[in-house]
Design a protein around this motif. Structure first.
Motif, PDB file in Angstrom:
ATOM      1  N   PRO A 251      87.648  32.918  80.769  1.00 44.38           N
ATOM      2  CA  PRO A 251      86.640  33.476  81.686  1.00 44.38           C
ATOM      3  C   PRO A 251      85.871  34.656  81.099  1.00 44.38           C
ATOM      4  CG  PRO A 251      88.697  33.034  82.844  1.00 44.38           C
ATOM      5  CD  PRO A 251      88.973  32.832  81.385  1.00 44.38           C
ATOM      6  N   TYR A 252      86.543  35.471  80.279  1.00 43.56           N
ATOM      7  CA  TYR A 252      85.839  36.629  79.707  1.00 43.56           C
ATOM      8  C   TYR A 252      84.708  36.192  78.788  1.00 43.56           C
ATOM      9  CZ  TYR A 252      84.824  40.727  76.867  1.00 43.56           C
ATOM     10  OH  TYR A 252      84.166  41.733  76.219  1.00 43.56           O
ATOM     11  N   PHE A 253      84.990  35.261  77.883  1.00 42.94           N
ATOM     12  CA  PHE A 253      83.945  34.839  76.955  1.00 42.94           C
ATOM     13  C   PHE A 253      82.881  33.990  77.654  1.00 42.94           C
ATOM     14  CE2 PHE A 253      87.244  35.864  73.772  1.00 42.94           C
ATOM     15  CZ  PHE A 253      86.492  36.713  72.969  1.00 42.94           C
ATOM     16  N   ASP A 254      83.247  33.277  78.714  1.00 48.69           N
ATOM     17  CA  ASP A 254      82.223  32.591  79.520  1.00 48.69           C
ATOM     18  C   ASP A 254      81.277  33.617  80.135  1.00 48.69           C
ATOM     19  OD1 ASP A 254      83.271  30.129  78.950  1.00 48.69           O
ATOM     20  OD2 ASP A 254      84.421  29.962  80.816  1.00 48.69           O
ATOM     21  N   PHE A 255      81.836  34.707  80.632  1.00 49.57           N
ATOM     22  CA  PHE A 255      81.037  35.779  81.232  1.00 49.57           C
ATOM     23  C   PHE A 255      80.097  36.404  80.195  1.00 49.57           C
ATOM     24  CE2 PHE A 255      80.837  40.445  81.869  1.00 49.57           C
ATOM     25  CZ  PHE A 255      80.064  40.475  83.010  1.00 49.57           C
ATOM     26  N   VAL A 256      80.633  36.699  79.011  1.00 49.45           N
ATOM     27  CA  VAL A 256      79.846  37.380  77.981  1.00 49.45           C
ATOM     28  C   VAL A 256      78.729  36.481  77.455  1.00 49.45           C
ATOM     29  CG1 VAL A 256      79.925  38.380  75.668  1.00 49.45           C
ATOM     30  CG2 VAL A 256      81.720  38.911  77.308  1.00 49.45           C
ATOM     31  N   THR A 257      79.063  35.252  77.087  1.00 50.54           N
ATOM     32  CA  THR A 257      78.048  34.360  76.510  1.00 50.54           C
ATOM     33  C   THR A 257      76.962  34.008  77.515  1.00 50.54           C
ATOM     34  OG1 THR A 257      79.490  32.470  77.014  1.00 50.54           O
ATOM     35  CG2 THR A 257      79.617  33.386  74.795  1.00 50.54           C
ATOM     36  N   THR A 258      77.355  33.789  78.771  1.00 50.95           N
ATOM     37  CA  THR A 258      76.349  33.505  79.805  1.00 50.95           C
ATOM     38  C   THR A 258      75.432  34.700  80.005  1.00 50.95           C
ATOM     39  OG1 THR A 258      77.895  32.024  80.945  1.00 50.95           O
ATOM     40  CG2 THR A 258      75.987  32.789  82.193  1.00 50.95           C
ATOM     41  N   LEU A 259      76.008  35.895  80.003  1.00 52.54           N
ATOM     42  CA  LEU A 259      75.203  37.111  80.169  1.00 52.54           C
ATOM     43  C   LEU A 259      74.184  37.238  79.040  1.00 52.54           C
ATOM     44  CD1 LEU A 259      75.196  39.598  82.151  1.00 52.54           C
ATOM     45  CD2 LEU A 259      76.486  40.802  80.370  1.00 52.54           C
TER      46      LEU A 259
ATOM     47  N   LEU B 182      69.277  19.449  66.300  1.00 55.56           N
ATOM     48  CA  LEU B 182      69.721  19.532  64.907  1.00 55.56           C
ATOM     49  C   LEU B 182      69.791  20.991  64.452  1.00 55.56           C
ATOM     50  CD1 LEU B 182      70.479  18.044  62.304  1.00 55.56           C
ATOM     51  CD2 LEU B 182      68.038  17.959  61.730  1.00 55.56           C
ATOM     52  N   ALA B 183      68.788  21.785  64.836  1.00 61.66           N
ATOM     53  CA  ALA B 183      68.796  23.208  64.476  1.00 61.66           C
ATOM     54  C   ALA B 183      69.973  23.929  65.129  1.00 61.66           C
ATOM     55  CB  ALA B 183      67.479  23.859  64.895  1.00 61.66           C
ATOM     56  N   ILE B 184      70.263  23.598  66.399  1.00 60.57           N
ATOM     57  CA  ILE B 184      71.414  24.208  67.071  1.00 60.57           C
ATOM     58  C   ILE B 184      72.708  23.791  66.379  1.00 60.57           C
ATOM     59  CG2 ILE B 184      72.734  24.261  69.218  1.00 60.57           C
ATOM     60  CD1 ILE B 184      70.117  24.016  70.732  1.00 60.57           C
ATOM     61  N   GLY B 185      72.785  22.522  65.950  1.00 60.06           N
ATOM     62  CA  GLY B 185      73.980  22.059  65.251  1.00 60.06           C
ATOM     63  C   GLY B 185      74.212  22.804  63.946  1.00 60.06           C
ATOM     64  N   VAL B 186      73.150  22.983  63.167  1.00 62.32           N
ATOM     65  CA  VAL B 186      73.273  23.711  61.907  1.00 62.32           C
ATOM     66  C   VAL B 186      73.657  25.174  62.178  1.00 62.32           C
ATOM     67  CG1 VAL B 186      72.030  24.524  59.873  1.00 62.32           C
ATOM     68  CG2 VAL B 186      71.677  22.188  60.695  1.00 62.32           C
ATOM     69  N   GLY B 187      73.004  25.774  63.176  1.00 63.70           N
ATOM     70  CA  GLY B 187      73.339  27.151  63.524  1.00 63.70           C
ATOM     71  C   GLY B 187      74.766  27.285  64.035  1.00 63.70           C
TER      72      GLY B 187
ATOM     73  N   GLN C  54      86.469  29.426  70.481  1.00 64.50           N
ATOM     74  CA  GLN C  54      85.793  29.523  69.193  1.00 64.50           C
ATOM     75  C   GLN C  54      84.592  28.584  69.130  1.00 64.50           C
ATOM     76  OE1 GLN C  54      88.300  30.251  65.990  1.00 64.50           O
ATOM     77  NE2 GLN C  54      86.939  29.523  64.376  1.00 64.50           N
ATOM     78  N   ILE C  55      84.726  27.394  69.713  1.00 64.93           N
ATOM     79  CA  ILE C  55      83.606  26.448  69.746  1.00 64.93           C
ATOM     80  C   ILE C  55      82.468  27.001  70.598  1.00 64.93           C
ATOM     81  CG2 ILE C  55      82.880  24.164  70.503  1.00 64.93           C
ATOM     82  CD1 ILE C  55      84.488  24.141  67.945  1.00 64.93           C
ATOM     83  N   LYS C  56      82.789  27.583  71.761  1.00 59.31           N
ATOM     84  CA  LYS C  56      81.753  28.148  72.629  1.00 59.31           C
ATOM     85  C   LYS C  56      80.999  29.275  71.931  1.00 59.31           C
ATOM     86  CE  LYS C  56      83.831  27.067  77.115  1.00 59.31           C
ATOM     87  NZ  LYS C  56      84.417  27.631  78.366  1.00 59.31           N
ATOM     88  N   ILE C  57      81.753  30.154  71.277  1.00 64.13           N
ATOM     89  CA  ILE C  57      81.104  31.249  70.555  1.00 64.13           C
ATOM     90  C   ILE C  57      80.217  30.697  69.441  1.00 64.13           C
ATOM     91  CG2 ILE C  57      81.522  33.237  69.053  1.00 64.13           C
ATOM     92  CD1 ILE C  57      84.030  33.820  70.666  1.00 64.13           C
ATOM     93  N   SER C  58      80.687  29.665  68.758  1.00 65.00           N
ATOM     94  CA  SER C  58      79.903  29.056  67.680  1.00 65.00           C
ATOM     95  C   SER C  58      78.596  28.476  68.214  1.00 65.00           C
ATOM     96  CB  SER C  58      80.717  27.953  66.995  1.00 65.00           C
ATOM     97  OG  SER C  58      81.945  28.459  66.500  1.00 65.00           O
ATOM     98  N   ILE C  59      78.652  27.811  69.367  1.00 63.43           N
ATOM     99  CA  ILE C  59      77.443  27.197  69.941  1.00 63.43           C
ATOM    100  C   ILE C  59      76.447  28.276  70.368  1.00 63.43           C
ATOM    101  CG2 ILE C  59      76.572  25.826  71.865  1.00 63.43           C
ATOM    102  CD1 ILE C  59      79.134  24.195  71.735  1.00 63.43           C
ATOM    103  N   VAL C  60      76.935  29.351  70.980  1.00 61.55           N
ATOM    104  CA  VAL C  60      76.032  30.431  71.393  1.00 61.55           C
ATOM    105  C   VAL C  60      75.376  31.066  70.174  1.00 61.55           C
ATOM    106  CG1 VAL C  60      75.913  32.693  72.488  1.00 61.55           C
ATOM    107  CG2 VAL C  60      77.276  30.883  73.522  1.00 61.55           C
ATOM    108  N   ILE C  61      76.161  31.298  69.119  1.00 62.79           N
ATOM    109  CA  ILE C  61      75.579  31.820  67.874  1.00 62.79           C
ATOM    110  C   ILE C  61      74.559  30.831  67.326  1.00 62.79           C
ATOM    111  CG2 ILE C  61      76.077  32.473  65.484  1.00 62.79           C
ATOM    112  CD1 ILE C  61      78.805  33.441  66.420  1.00 62.79           C
ATOM    113  N   GLY C  62      74.880  29.525  67.413  1.00 65.29           N
ATOM    114  CA  GLY C  62      73.945  28.502  66.943  1.00 65.29           C
ATOM    115  C   GLY C  62      72.634  28.516  67.703  1.00 65.29           C
ATOM    116  N   ILE C  63      72.700  28.705  69.019  1.00 64.86           N
ATOM    117  CA  ILE C  63      71.466  28.776  69.820  1.00 64.86           C
ATOM    118  C   ILE C  63      70.641  29.993  69.424  1.00 64.86           C
ATOM    119  CG2 ILE C  63      70.566  29.101  72.157  1.00 64.86           C
ATOM    120  CD1 ILE C  63      72.948  27.488  73.176  1.00 64.86           C
ATOM    121  N   ILE C  64      71.307  31.119  69.230  1.00 65.92           N
ATOM    122  CA  ILE C  64      70.592  32.339  68.844  1.00 65.92           C
ATOM    123  C   ILE C  64      69.950  32.183  67.472  1.00 65.92           C
ATOM    124  CG2 ILE C  64      70.863  34.784  68.299  1.00 65.92           C
ATOM    125  CD1 ILE C  64      73.045  34.900  70.436  1.00 65.92           C
TER     126      ILE C  64
END
Length: 263
Positions: A177-185, A55-60, A96-106
């Motif tokens: 692939p670039y954003f997969d590389f960055v977010t995974t890193l 739930l916290a990840i979803g809100v983030g 955009q969804i991937k970036i949003s999820i990574v920001i949510g996790i952070i």
């Protein structure tokens, strides 16, 4: 024999006939009942903690979606003016969804760390809880340091990978692939910075000691090298070297800290 037969007759058991024998003592209960209930309660607690974490990840992630475009443009800066191309119809939306999820996790990391602590704390003694509790806020700080290190080495990793391009192999990186590389890193470096917190916590509860860690140094270095090579995306030499070197420095500093505390 007569006395034995009498004991088997109804009502002749040492308890007056028709009287209530009372509740069964705890010692007479089925041995497996308590352990089964403990396991069920344990799994139920785990489910509740996971739900709160998700739930916290979803809100983030919702907050991350609102700022995903500025963050995306910020992450493109290490490319040094190169543009990214989208290959599929829905790639831009997926990015955009991937970036949003990574920001949510952070953003949800404080809640995630608290849920982990709330789940393991009941299994610790009061003294162990007092010892480990101050390290939970530090885990958040270490995660932020890991993300910062990842962003700091990102331009060097990109420069190394693009150094193999020329007029024949033109660098036209795809956005996915670039954003997969960055977010995974980012996530890998952030989580790896929790390494010393884990070691200190294990030492506080008596699972590991400085002597045991020192005697296993060669195996730990081998494990760090293998993990750094597997965990870092992109295939460059900079990321695994920095990750492995960071983990080894953290290991030695943590070992020194544990030894100084007498563990």
């Amino acid at each position: 024999m007569a006395d034995a037969d009498a004991l088997l007759e109804p009502g002749v058991t040492g308890i007056p006939s028709g009287s209530d024998p009372g509740p069964v003592p705890p010692s007479a209960a089925t041995p497996g009942d308590e352990s089964v209930m403990s396991l069920v309660d344990h799994l139920g607690e785990l489910r509740r903690r996971l739900f709160k974490a998700l739930l916290a990840i979803g809100v983030g992630s919702v907050i991350g979606y609102l700022v995903a475009v500025p963050v995306r443009n910020f992450l493109i800066l290490p490319l040094g003016g190169r543009t990214l191309q989208v290959l599929g119809m829905g790639d831009a939306f997926v990015i955009q969804i991937k970036i949003s999820i990574v920001i949510g996790i952070i953003l949800a990391m404080p809640v995630l760390l608290y849920q982990v602590w709330a789940f393991i704390a009941p299994g610790l003694t009061p003294s162990e809880r007092r010892t480990v509790r101050p390290w939970i806020p530090l885990a958040l700080l270490f995660f932020a340091i890991g993300v910062t290190i990842a962003y700091a080495i990102l331009p060097y990793a990109i420069q190394f990978l693009f150094s193999f391009t020329d007029d024949t192999l033109v660098a036209r990186p795809a956005a996915g692939p670039y954003f997969d590389f960055v977010t995974t890193l980012f996530l890998v470096f952030g989580l790896i910075m929790e390494f010393p917190i884990l070691l200190v916590g294990l030492s506080r509860v008596g699972i590991v000691t400085s002597q045991r860690l020192a005697s296993s140094r060669r195996m730990i270095i081998l494990g760090i090298s293998i993990f750094a090579a597997i965990a870092t995306p992109g295939g460059d030499l900079v990321s695994p070297l920095v990750l492995g070197g960071t983990m080894y420095i953290l290991f030695e500093l943590t070992l020194l800290f544990i030894r100084r505390t007498g563990r």
